[in-house]
Design a protein around this motif. Structure first.
Motif, PDB file in Angstrom:
ATOM      1  N   LEU A 104       0.841  -1.192   0.000  1.00  0.00           N
ATOM      2  CA  LEU A 104       0.000   0.000   0.000  1.00  0.00           C
ATOM      3  C   LEU A 104       0.877   1.242   0.000  1.00  0.00           C
ATOM      4  CD1 LEU A 104      -2.673  -1.127   2.621  1.00  0.00           C
ATOM      5  CD2 LEU A 104      -2.867  -1.148   0.130  1.00  0.00           C
ATOM      6  N   PRO A 105       0.478   2.275  -0.741  1.00  0.00           N
ATOM      7  CA  PRO A 105       1.337   3.465  -0.865  1.00  0.00           C
ATOM      8  C   PRO A 105       1.202   4.389   0.341  1.00  0.00           C
ATOM      9  CG  PRO A 105      -0.645   3.764  -2.151  1.00  0.00           C
ATOM     10  CD  PRO A 105      -0.732   2.371  -1.581  1.00  0.00           C
ATOM     11  N   PHE A 106       2.208   5.234   0.495  1.00  0.00           N
ATOM     12  CA  PHE A 106       2.186   6.286   1.504  1.00  0.00           C
ATOM     13  C   PHE A 106       2.138   7.629   0.794  1.00  0.00           C
ATOM     14  CE2 PHE A 106       4.414   2.692   3.372  1.00  0.00           C
ATOM     15  CZ  PHE A 106       3.732   2.524   4.572  1.00  0.00           C
ATOM     16  N   GLU A 107       1.419   8.571   1.349  1.00  0.00           N
ATOM     17  CA  GLU A 107       1.281   9.887   0.748  1.00  0.00           C
ATOM     18  C   GLU A 107       1.840  10.936   1.697  1.00  0.00           C
ATOM     19  OE1 GLU A 107      -2.511  10.850  -1.054  1.00  0.00           O
ATOM     20  OE2 GLU A 107      -3.150   8.771  -0.738  1.00  0.00           O
ATOM     21  N   ALA A 108       2.488  11.924   1.098  1.00  0.00           N
ATOM     22  CA  ALA A 108       3.043  13.033   1.873  1.00  0.00           C
ATOM     23  C   ALA A 108       2.165  14.260   1.710  1.00  0.00           C
ATOM     24  CB  ALA A 108       4.470  13.331   1.428  1.00  0.00           C
ATOM     25  N   ALA A 109       2.168  15.099   2.728  1.00  0.00           N
ATOM     26  CA  ALA A 109       1.437  16.366   2.700  1.00  0.00           C
ATOM     27  C   ALA A 109       2.390  17.473   3.121  1.00  0.00           C
ATOM     28  CB  ALA A 109       0.229  16.307   3.620  1.00  0.00           C
ATOM     29  N   GLU A 110       2.191  18.659   2.555  1.00  0.00           N
ATOM     30  CA  GLU A 110       3.090  19.780   2.834  1.00  0.00           C
ATOM     31  C   GLU A 110       2.299  20.911   3.476  1.00  0.00           C
ATOM     32  OE1 GLU A 110       6.582  20.987   0.157  1.00  0.00           O
ATOM     33  OE2 GLU A 110       5.034  22.491  -0.282  1.00  0.00           O
ATOM     34  N   VAL A 111       2.865  21.474   4.524  1.00  0.00           N
ATOM     35  CA  VAL A 111       2.235  22.564   5.263  1.00  0.00           C
ATOM     36  C   VAL A 111       3.253  23.690   5.396  1.00  0.00           C
ATOM     37  CG1 VAL A 111       1.121  23.268   7.411  1.00  0.00           C
ATOM     38  CG2 VAL A 111       0.828  20.924   6.568  1.00  0.00           C
ATOM     39  N   VAL A 112       2.818  24.924   5.132  1.00  0.00           N
ATOM     40  CA  VAL A 112       3.673  26.093   5.320  1.00  0.00           C
ATOM     41  C   VAL A 112       3.441  26.610   6.747  1.00  0.00           C
ATOM     42  CG1 VAL A 112       4.233  28.422   4.557  1.00  0.00           C
ATOM     43  CG2 VAL A 112       3.596  26.660   2.880  1.00  0.00           C
ATOM     44  N   LEU A 113       4.512  26.677   7.522  1.00  0.00           N
ATOM     45  CA  LEU A 113       4.407  27.051   8.924  1.00  0.00           C
ATOM     46  C   LEU A 113       4.896  28.473   9.144  1.00  0.00           C
ATOM     47  CD1 LEU A 113       5.812  23.794  10.579  1.00  0.00           C
ATOM     48  CD2 LEU A 113       3.439  24.361  10.047  1.00  0.00           C
ATOM     49  N   GLU A 114       4.139  29.207   9.919  1.00  0.00           N
ATOM     50  CA  GLU A 114       4.604  30.526  10.311  1.00  0.00           C
ATOM     51  C   GLU A 114       5.734  30.388  11.333  1.00  0.00           C
ATOM     52  OE1 GLU A 114       1.428  33.441  11.157  1.00  0.00           O
ATOM     53  OE2 GLU A 114       0.062  31.738  10.855  1.00  0.00           O
ATOM     54  N   GLU A 115       6.521  31.421  11.439  1.00  0.00           N
ATOM     55  CA  GLU A 115       7.573  31.411  12.450  1.00  0.00           C
ATOM     56  C   GLU A 115       6.932  31.347  13.838  1.00  0.00           C
ATOM     57  OE1 GLU A 115      11.664  33.872  13.526  1.00  0.00           O
ATOM     58  OE2 GLU A 115      10.186  34.706  12.143  1.00  0.00           O
ATOM     59  N   ASN A 116       7.576  30.595  14.738  1.00  0.00           N
ATOM     60  CA  ASN A 116       7.085  30.361  16.105  1.00  0.00           C
ATOM     61  C   ASN A 116       5.829  29.498  16.143  1.00  0.00           C
ATOM     62  OD1 ASN A 116       9.118  31.810  17.460  1.00  0.00           O
ATOM     63  ND2 ASN A 116       8.035  33.755  17.075  1.00  0.00           N
ATOM     64  N   SER A 117       5.615  28.730  15.078  1.00  0.00           N
ATOM     65  CA  SER A 117       4.565  27.713  15.147  1.00  0.00           C
ATOM     66  C   SER A 117       5.053  26.555  16.023  1.00  0.00           C
ATOM     67  CB  SER A 117       4.219  27.192  13.755  1.00  0.00           C
ATOM     68  OG  SER A 117       3.651  28.223  12.964  1.00  0.00           O
ATOM     69  N   LEU A 118       4.084  25.825  16.606  1.00  0.00           N
ATOM     70  CA  LEU A 118       4.429  24.707  17.499  1.00  0.00           C
ATOM     71  C   LEU A 118       3.824  23.426  16.946  1.00  0.00           C
ATOM     72  CD1 LEU A 118       5.715  23.830  20.213  1.00  0.00           C
ATOM     73  CD2 LEU A 118       3.467  24.163  21.256  1.00  0.00           C
ATOM     74  N   LEU A 119       4.690  22.446  16.706  1.00  0.00           N
ATOM     75  CA  LEU A 119       4.259  21.113  16.279  1.00  0.00           C
ATOM     76  C   LEU A 119       4.319  20.169  17.474  1.00  0.00           C
ATOM     77  CD1 LEU A 119       5.901  20.464  12.794  1.00  0.00           C
ATOM     78  CD2 LEU A 119       3.465  20.531  13.307  1.00  0.00           C
ATOM     79  N   ALA A 120       3.251  19.375  17.677  1.00  0.00           N
ATOM     80  CA  ALA A 120       3.209  18.382  18.752  1.00  0.00           C
ATOM     81  C   ALA A 120       3.090  17.002  18.129  1.00  0.00           C
ATOM     82  CB  ALA A 120       2.039  18.644  19.692  1.00  0.00           C
ATOM     83  N   LEU A 121       4.150  16.201  18.268  1.00  0.00           N
ATOM     84  CA  LEU A 121       4.158  14.823  17.795  1.00  0.00           C
ATOM     85  C   LEU A 121       4.091  13.915  19.018  1.00  0.00           C
ATOM     86  CD1 LEU A 121       5.631  16.613  15.566  1.00  0.00           C
ATOM     87  CD2 LEU A 121       6.658  14.477  14.779  1.00  0.00           C
ATOM     88  N   TYR A 122       3.362  12.793  18.922  1.00  0.00           N
ATOM     89  CA  TYR A 122       3.134  11.962  20.098  1.00  0.00           C
ATOM     90  C   TYR A 122       2.786  10.549  19.649  1.00  0.00           C
ATOM     91  CZ  TYR A 122      -1.526  13.350  18.601  1.00  0.00           C
ATOM     92  OH  TYR A 122      -2.644  13.596  17.847  1.00  0.00           O
ATOM     93  N   THR A 123       2.805   9.621  20.604  1.00  0.00           N
ATOM     94  CA  THR A 123       2.361   8.253  20.347  1.00  0.00           C
ATOM     95  C   THR A 123       0.971   8.056  20.932  1.00  0.00           C
ATOM     96  OG1 THR A 123       3.483   7.497  22.357  1.00  0.00           O
ATOM     97  CG2 THR A 123       4.705   7.323  20.287  1.00  0.00           C
ATOM     98  N   ASP A 124       0.334   6.944  20.580  1.00  0.00           N
ATOM     99  CA  ASP A 124      -1.059   6.740  20.983  1.00  0.00           C
ATOM    100  C   ASP A 124      -1.224   6.561  22.481  1.00  0.00           C
ATOM    101  OD1 ASP A 124       0.124   4.293  21.209  1.00  0.00           O
ATOM    102  OD2 ASP A 124      -1.173   3.255  19.793  1.00  0.00           O
ATOM    103  N   GLY A 125      -0.125   6.221  23.201  1.00  0.00           N
ATOM    104  CA  GLY A 125      -0.242   6.087  24.646  1.00  0.00           C
ATOM    105  C   GLY A 125      -0.657   7.368  25.338  1.00  0.00           C
ATOM    106  N   LEU A 126      -0.438   8.511  24.679  1.00  0.00           N
ATOM    107  CA  LEU A 126      -0.803   9.791  25.279  1.00  0.00           C
ATOM    108  C   LEU A 126      -2.308  10.018  25.253  1.00  0.00           C
ATOM    109  CD1 LEU A 126       0.208  12.552  26.430  1.00  0.00           C
ATOM    110  CD2 LEU A 126       0.157  13.388  24.065  1.00  0.00           C
TER     111      LEU A 126
END
Length: 805
Positions: free
Chosen positions: A600-622
């Protein structure tokens, strides 16, 4: 006579032996009417001489009782148990009141002596038996029954059971007897009690049966008692063992010791303490017990029948020592349970090792002690003390056997917990070693993270489960870009940690090749499939049966020059984005299948972020929990991220306090990244014509820019690298050609062209005219490499800068 004359038979005889009163009961029993018997000698009714003992009592005027053979009107013999009571009439002359009761089955008019045979049978039965008349008064009891009741047959005859034993539970038995006499139905009853002087209660089963004549009328009842004390205690031991099997070992931690103490106190002990060897309490392998050195133990649990736990010499959780030669140490070394009373010299020596222990035993009046080692798989793990102070009787051999059985079951659970603790620490150490020890310094991004393995961390973290396979990484890429990775290997334990390490290494390797996020996940998917094949069909079958296959991953690449962030995920929760204005949203990324499914294929997405943007990455345990849906966890996460922002460290702590509900049973990874932007003063780009003169122009332009930045010390190396890279682009590539310089923690030189052919480093021979360019670049640069772009490729090189540059 009042209240004591059974209606079956009542006769009054004067001193000369003449019958004065002949009751209806006597008429029904012997057939003679009152007119036929009154004033006649009572001796005419005798079918045999009175027993000698009875004759002596009659001669002396003393009460008597015994079996008397009488003659029925038809001539048959009737054996009746009679009682003679001396009386005086109004003139002071002696009279005899003769009373008796003869149920139909005891007074059968045959030519033999069935009553005598019945009496022999009754007296020699191996079980307690008693016979009662229609008024529930005792008529006869065999010797075993008299022993049970603690009274002779003569003392009990004519009395009800409540008159014989006016105390519970005999009031219940008296009620049951009257119920049998009223209904004519047999009753089976089980009971238990403790007689005076006995050390433990007895138990019995009782059959209360009605006695009926030929017409079916109830004439009395019999009580047959079977001693079931051994069966009672066996059932009680089985009940305790069943409770122990259900309650002990529900967790893989010190709760097992507490469960052992709770079961024992509820069953047969008044106070219980559980001491584990110090090495066992720490999850290590217990060593041999020294014979000539004290042993350190840790009080893991204690429980009392009293409200709250009474004062103990050693508090729960504290360490203590068993001195050399003391009873606990010898019991541990021997590996055999022991039972003691306070008068035991060995126990006395142990008690006097500390004044506090002796004072505690005296204050609580502890009178019986059992010490039972905890042993499992041939290894001694600790010692359990069972004590009695409320229960009056001492521990019995049955109690010791029961304590050994409970301790043996608990020891297996304690050993499992010890092995689990050791394996968990090994897995945790392996996992820690495979995760980043420190994050790299990044000019384009600020990163903070929290990693909570299962069973550690704040109170919100889970307790008692295995270590999972969650991981994260921050990877510096070429061109000042940064890759953020968060993943989760399905499963727990050392195997999951090892797989996590292999995947993290693979991601770093693929990231160095500068693959796009979707391409990187495709390569990682192939790797997981290969790893799954290496585990064999049995491991794959177990994983498929449990629904646990592969891993999940989120891979993001942020470019601080263009402010673009390209992301792709493989079955992983999407990241959250907090804008500089405080708005929080979950990014809508193509889901992608978990790693390990393949095809099965994987697809990428692109997002333009403003300066001082905050990304939160986490696992499902959270965000996942057993007591609520994932949507609830996501809502809690958004609410926590939406609060006024402080430092990233404070935000991490705030999220972990607010989001995990209860005690999650999975690892938790949270990674926060605040973006920065490289402004025009740090990045310069030039388009170059596809002609040889472009080499000199590029070299000159780069030198001027370095002078403007004040990096003159890097001018020579930079001009040389730019010259070689532009030359290669002109010779082997094609338009468009561009030169870019980036001033970051290092100086980055990039040359792009329109060809997708990647260059290869080779060593030129002595007389070769070319082949030395990339070798020269590799020697001058700290790092170099190539990456594919939408229009071709980019060759880059990084040069170190002095700290003050």
């Amino acid at each position: 006579m009042e209240g004591r004359v059974p209606e079956d038979l009542a006769v009054v005889v004067d001193a000369d032996g003449a019958v004065l009163v002949w009751s209806d009961g006597a008429r029904r029993l012997l057939g003679h009417t009152s007119a036929e018997i009154v004033d006649r000698p009572v001796a005419d009714l005798l079918a045999a001489d009175l027993p000698s003992a009875t004759r002596r009592h009659v001669a002396d005027g003393r009460p008597w009782s015994g079996e008397v053979a009488l003659r029925h009107r038809d001539g048959d013999r009737v054996v009746v148990r009679l009682q003679g009571t001396p009386l005086l009439d109004a003139d002071g002359r002696r009279l005899w009141l003769v009373t008796g009761s003869a149920p139909a089955h005891l007074a059968r008019r045959t030519g033999q002596r069935p009553t005598a045979l019945w009496d022999l049978t009754l007296s020699q039965l191996p079980v307690p038996v008693a016979v009662y008349d229609r008024q529930a008064r005792l008529v006869a009891a065999n010797e075993i029954m008299t022993q049970v009741m603690g009274k002779t047959e003569e003392e009990m005859r004519g009395l009800t059971l409540w008159e014989i034993q006016p105390s519970p539970p005999f009031d219940t038995y008296d009620r049951l007897q009257r119920e049998v006499l009223r209904t004519g139905e047999m009753i089976f009853h089980e009971g238990n009690g403790q007689a005076p002087g006995e050390t433990r209660p007895h138990a019995w089963s009782m059959f209360l049966s009605p006695l009926k004549d030929e017409s079916g009328a109830v004439q009395g009842m019999s009580a047959t008692v079977f001693d079931t004390t051994e069966q009672y205690w066996a059932r009680r031991r089985l009940a305790v063992l069943n409770e122990a099997s259900l309650r002990i070992g529900s967790t893989l931690d010190t709760r097992t010791a507490e469960e052992l103490a709770e079961v024992a106190v509820g069953a047969f002990a008044d106070f219980v303490t559980v001491d584990l060897l110090e090495s066992v309490a720490l999850g290590a392998e217990p060593g041999p017990l020294p014979a000539d050195a004290p042993v350190t133990v840790r009080r893991t649990a204690q429980r009392s029948v009293l409200p709250g736990c009474p004062e103990s010499v050693v508090a729960a959780g504290d360490a203590t020592r068993y001195p050399v030669g003391t009873l606990p140490l010898r019991t541990l070394a021997a590996g055999r349970a022991t039972r003691h009373r306070p008068g035991d010299p060995e126990l006395r020596r142990w008690l006097t090792t500390t004044p506090a222990r002796a004072e505690s035993m005296t204050r609580h009046m502890i009178h019986s002690v059992m010490m039972v080692p905890l042993r499992a798989r041939g290894v001694t793990l600790g010692l359990v003390h069972f004590l009695r102070h409320r229960t009056p009787e001492p521990f019995s051999e049955d109690d010791l056997l029961l304590a050994e059985e409970i301790a043996a079951r608990a020891a297996v659970s304690v050993d499992n917990a010890r092995r689990y603790t050791r394996e968990r620490r090994t897995a945790l150490a392996l996992q820690r070693s495979l995760l980043p020890e420190r994050l790299p310094r990044l000019a384009a991004m600020e990163v903070a993270y929290r990693y909570l393995p299962t069973g550690s961390g704040p109170p919100q973290a889970a307790q008692g489960a295995d270590i999972g396979g969650d991981w994260f990484d921050v990877i510096p890429l070429s061109g000042a870009r940064v890759a953020l990775v968060v993943g989760d290997v399905v499963g727990h334990g050392i195997q999951a940690s090892a797989t996590m390490g292999r995947l993290r290494t693979a991601v770093r390797t693929l990231a160095d090749v500068d693959l796009a996020p979707d391409e990187l996940l495709t390569q990682l998917d192939d790797l997981v499939i290969r790893l799954d094949r290496e585990e064999g069909p049995e491991a794959r079958g177990a994983a498929e049966a449990s629904g646990q296959i592969g891993a999940t991953c989120l891979y993001a690449v942020y470019d601080p020059v263009s402010r673009r962030c390209t992301m792709a995920r493989a079955g992983h929760p999407p990241p959250a984005l907090v804008t500089p204005g405080g708005d929080v949203r979950i990014l809508d990324l193509p889901a992608g299948p978990p790693l390990g499914l393949g095809g099965l294929p994987f697809e990428a997405a692109e997002v333009v972020l403003e300066e001082n943007s905050l990304l939160a990455l986490y696992t499902d345990g959270l965000i996942e929990a057993a007591d609520h849906d994932v949507e609830v966890g996501v809502a809690l996460l958004r609410r926590a991220l939406g609060e006024p922002a402080g430092s990233l460290e404070e935000t991490c702590d705030r999220v972990l306090r607010a989001v995990p509900a209860g005690r999650p049973d999975d690892d938790i990874v949270l990674m926060l990244a605040r973006t920065a932007v490289l402004d025009e003063g740090q990045v310069r780009t030039w388009e170059l014509p596809a002609e040889p003169a472009a080499v000199a122009r590029a070299r000159k332009t780069a030198g001027e820019q370095l002078a403007e930045w004040g990096l003159m010390e890097a001018e020579f190396a930079t001009e040389l690298i730019v010259s070689e890279l532009v030359t290669n682009a002109l010779r082997y590539g094609g338009a468009p050609i561009a030169l870019r310089l980036i001033r970051d923690a290092t100086l980055i030189c990039e040359v792009s062209d329109g060809s997708s052919t990647a260059p290869h480093l080779r060593r030129a021979r002595v007389f070769d005219e070319g082949g030395r360019g990339l070798l020269l670049v590799a020697q001058l640069a700290e790092r170099w490499g190539t990456r594919q772009t939408a229009t071709g490729k980019t060759i880059w090189a990084e040069l170190p800068l002095s700290p003050g540059a």
